[in-house]
Design a protein around this motif. Structure first.
Motif, PDB file in Angstrom:
ATOM      1  N   CYS A  50       0.834  -1.212   0.000  1.00 13.93           N
ATOM      2  CA  CYS A  50       0.000   0.000   0.000  1.00 13.93           C
ATOM      3  C   CYS A  50       0.862   1.253   0.000  1.00 13.93           C
ATOM      4  CB  CYS A  50      -0.931  -0.003   1.209  1.00 13.93           C
ATOM      5  SG  CYS A  50      -2.251  -1.208   1.114  1.00 13.93           S
ATOM      6  N   ILE A  51       1.947   1.239   0.764  1.00 12.77           N
ATOM      7  CA  ILE A  51       2.852   2.388   0.780  1.00 12.77           C
ATOM      8  C   ILE A  51       3.514   2.554  -0.580  1.00 12.77           C
ATOM      9  CG2 ILE A  51       5.008   3.256   1.773  1.00 12.77           C
ATOM     10  CD1 ILE A  51       4.115   2.010   4.434  1.00 12.77           C
ATOM     11  N   ALA A  52       3.945   1.461  -1.181  1.00 10.06           N
ATOM     12  CA  ALA A  52       4.605   1.543  -2.487  1.00 10.06           C
ATOM     13  C   ALA A  52       3.645   2.037  -3.565  1.00 10.06           C
ATOM     14  CB  ALA A  52       5.176   0.186  -2.879  1.00 10.06           C
ATOM     15  N   ARG A  53       2.387   1.644  -3.487  1.00 11.15           N
ATOM     16  CA  ARG A  53       1.414   2.121  -4.491  1.00 11.15           C
ATOM     17  C   ARG A  53       1.180   3.618  -4.375  1.00 11.15           C
ATOM     18  NH1 ARG A  53      -3.145  -1.472  -6.673  1.00 11.15           N
ATOM     19  NH2 ARG A  53      -3.615   0.615  -7.359  1.00 11.15           N
ATOM     20  N   ARG A  54       1.289   4.147  -3.167  1.00 11.20           N
ATOM     21  CA  ARG A  54       1.141   5.584  -2.968  1.00 11.20           C
ATOM     22  C   ARG A  54       2.342   6.349  -3.517  1.00 11.20           C
ATOM     23  NH1 ARG A  54      -3.653   7.832  -2.051  1.00 11.20           N
ATOM     24  NH2 ARG A  54      -4.737   6.901  -0.324  1.00 11.20           N
ATOM     25  N   LEU A  55       3.532   5.755  -3.406  1.00 13.64           N
ATOM     26  CA  LEU A  55       4.755   6.449  -3.790  1.00 13.64           C
ATOM     27  C   LEU A  55       5.122   6.289  -5.254  1.00 13.64           C
ATOM     28  CD1 LEU A  55       6.999   5.597  -0.712  1.00 13.64           C
ATOM     29  CD2 LEU A  55       5.748   7.715  -1.155  1.00 13.64           C
ATOM     30  N   VAL A  56       4.640   5.231  -5.893  1.00 11.81           N
ATOM     31  CA  VAL A  56       5.078   4.883  -7.245  1.00 11.81           C
ATOM     32  C   VAL A  56       4.018   5.292  -8.258  1.00 11.81           C
ATOM     33  CG1 VAL A  56       5.651   2.947  -8.748  1.00 11.81           C
ATOM     34  CG2 VAL A  56       6.484   2.987  -6.418  1.00 11.81           C
ATOM     35  N   ASP A  57       4.458   5.853  -9.357  1.00 11.73           N
ATOM     36  CA  ASP A  57       3.567   6.175 -10.468  1.00 11.73           C
ATOM     37  C   ASP A  57       3.501   4.957 -11.379  1.00 11.73           C
ATOM     38  OD1 ASP A  57       1.954   7.557 -12.207  1.00 11.73           O
ATOM     39  OD2 ASP A  57       3.645   8.453 -13.294  1.00 11.73           O
ATOM     40  N   ASP A  58       2.301   4.426 -11.615  1.00  8.27           N
ATOM     41  CA  ASP A  58       2.130   3.201 -12.401  1.00  8.27           C
ATOM     42  C   ASP A  58       2.055   3.448 -13.898  1.00  8.27           C
ATOM     43  OD1 ASP A  58       2.288   1.289 -10.458  1.00  8.27           O
ATOM     44  OD2 ASP A  58       0.135   1.258 -10.058  1.00  8.27           O
ATOM     45  N   SER A  63      10.042  -2.075 -14.451  1.00  6.11           N
ATOM     46  CA  SER A  63      10.058  -2.452 -13.052  1.00  6.11           C
ATOM     47  C   SER A  63      10.535  -1.275 -12.199  1.00  6.11           C
ATOM     48  CB  SER A  63      10.987  -3.648 -12.863  1.00  6.11           C
ATOM     49  OG  SER A  63      11.033  -4.012 -11.514  1.00  6.11           O
ATOM     50  N   ASN A  64      10.014  -1.188 -11.004  1.00 10.64           N
ATOM     51  CA  ASN A  64      10.360  -0.106 -10.112  1.00 10.64           C
ATOM     52  C   ASN A  64      10.955  -0.702  -8.836  1.00 10.64           C
ATOM     53  OD1 ASN A  64      10.404   2.060  -8.338  1.00 10.64           O
ATOM     54  ND2 ASN A  64       8.609   2.982  -9.298  1.00 10.64           N
ATOM     55  N   ILE A  71       7.100  -5.764  -2.610  1.00 11.40           N
ATOM     56  CA  ILE A  71       6.718  -7.158  -2.857  1.00 11.40           C
ATOM     57  C   ILE A  71       7.627  -8.105  -2.075  1.00 11.40           C
ATOM     58  CG2 ILE A  71       6.583  -8.950  -4.636  1.00 11.40           C
ATOM     59  CD1 ILE A  71       5.653  -6.734  -6.561  1.00 11.40           C
ATOM     60  N   PHE A  72       8.918  -7.780  -2.011  1.00 10.35           N
ATOM     61  CA  PHE A  72       9.864  -8.596  -1.245  1.00 10.35           C
ATOM     62  C   PHE A  72       9.516  -8.593   0.236  1.00 10.35           C
ATOM     63  CE2 PHE A  72      13.835  -8.846   1.213  1.00 10.35           C
ATOM     64  CZ  PHE A  72      14.250 -10.116   0.840  1.00 10.35           C
ATOM     65  N   LEU A  73       9.218  -7.432   0.800  1.00  4.77           N
ATOM     66  CA  LEU A  73       8.861  -7.345   2.215  1.00  4.77           C
ATOM     67  C   LEU A  73       7.539  -8.059   2.503  1.00  4.77           C
ATOM     68  CD1 LEU A  73       9.869  -3.659   3.006  1.00  4.77           C
ATOM     69  CD2 LEU A  73      11.064  -5.746   3.667  1.00  4.77           C
TER      70      LEU A  73
END
Length: 131
Positions: A50-58, A63-64, A71-73
């Protein structure tokens, strides 16, 4: 209509998963509540993504690193949730039957969490980000 059916089936899946977890703890022949520690993993598992989806532009298809780390965490948290009851059973804190019930509950709960992100994770009118 589809989000209502999905929401009802996801809540049913969560209830069934928690039922297996409670059966692994509260049945008279087991009567040990150590497996309830996997509830922390249920809460923690969606947080990195959820945090990564907020920070990353899709918008880009490449790959980002932030999304890959999330995903690893998340994978580490899910594996830990499956490993903890096995460690408890090997240490003879819980019985193997209770371990099997908790592992079944883990499978159902994590499938429900995955289903939630698949159903409500897109950026359409029924996005989970609106909540």
């Amino acid at each position: 209509c589809v989000p209502a059916v999905a929401l009802i089936s996801l809540s049913f899946g969560g209830a069934v998963g928690l039922m297996f977890l409670m059966l692994g703890c509260a049945l008279p022949q087991y009567n040990q509540y150590w497996p309830l520690f996997v509830l922390f993993f249920y809460i923690l598992s969606p947080i990195p993504y959820c945090i990564a989806r907020r920070l990353v532009d899709d918008t880009d298809a490449t790959s980002n690193a932030c999304k890959e780390l999330a995903i690893f965490l998340t994978t580490g948290i899910v594996v830990s949730a499956f490993g903890l009851p096995i460690v408890f059973a090997r240490a003879e804190l819980i019985y193997w039957g209770a371990c099997a019930l908790v592992l079944t509950g883990n499978t159902v709960i994590f499938a429900t969490i995955l289903g939630f992100f698949l159903v409500f994770g897109s950026n359409d009118d029924f996005s989970w980000q609106q909540w």
